[in-house]
Design a protein around this motif. Structure first.
Motif, mmCIF file in Angstrom:
data_model
loop_
_atom_site.group_PDB
_atom_site.id
_atom_site.type_symbol
_atom_site.label_atom_id
_atom_site.label_comp_id
_atom_site.label_asym_id
_atom_site.label_seq_id
_atom_site.Cartn_x
_atom_site.Cartn_y
_atom_site.Cartn_z
ATOM 1 N N UNK A 112 0.843 -1.194 0.000
ATOM 2 C CA UNK A 112 0.000 0.000 0.000
ATOM 3 C C UNK A 112 0.878 1.244 0.000
ATOM 4 N N UNK A 113 0.459 2.243 -0.738
ATOM 5 C CA UNK A 113 1.205 3.498 -0.818
ATOM 6 C C UNK A 113 1.138 4.184 0.541
ATOM 7 N N UNK B 33 -1.982 14.255 3.585
ATOM 8 C CA UNK B 33 -3.173 13.419 3.427
ATOM 9 C C UNK B 33 -3.674 12.924 4.788
ATOM 10 N N UNK B 34 -2.737 12.532 5.642
ATOM 11 C CA UNK B 34 -3.103 11.953 6.930
ATOM 12 C C UNK B 34 -3.768 12.974 7.854
#
Length: 139
Positions: free
Chosen positions: A40-41, A47-48
């Motif tokens: 997974x990227x 983003x988090x």
């Protein structure tokens, strides 16, 4: 009759040889190793924490300060990276207060001999917002 018998023996030998060399396998029956799923990227910090008010407020205040001339998120420049600070200190209110005081008063010796200059014009609340942002960066 001898020729016919010889022919049959030859056919059986040829069939046995063909089967022994893999001629009897079906393509559909071959087993293949399962293909592992791609990892997974890894999610970026933006983003988090894009909706986290602590992250947003702290990042805004850091961008308008002189902190980025000595510190980066994951790379040491003059002072430690934010990630190194986050790894060293637990995200507690006591540590937020301690580190905010260090940001305002400056200091030397914790991360080496290069002194961190004092930031007396920075309010305690702004310094705490910046420290809370930094402590979010713990891996």
């Amino acid at each position: 009759m001898k020729i016919n018998k010889l022919f049959n023996v030859g056919l059986i030998a040829l069939a046995g040889l063909t089967f022994a060399c893999g001629g009897g396998e079906k393509a559909a029956e071959t087993t293949a190793e399962p293909v592992a799923a791609a990892p997974a990227k890894e999610m970026s910090l933006e983003e988090k924490y894009q909706n986290d008010p602590i992250y947003i407020k702290g990042l805004e205040k850091l961008k308008t300060s002189d902190c980025t001339s000595c510190h980066m998120v994951e790379r040491k420049i003059v002072g430690p990276s934010y990630a190194e600070v986050a790894a060293k200190y637990e995200n507690t209110e006591e540590n937020v207060t301690l580190l905010a005081t260090k940001v305002i008063q400056g200091g030397v010796g914790v991360w080496g001999e290069v002194p961190m200059p004092a930031h007396p014009g920075l309010s305690e609340e702004d310094a705490k917002d910046m420290v809370r942002y930094v402590l979010l960066l713990k891996k």
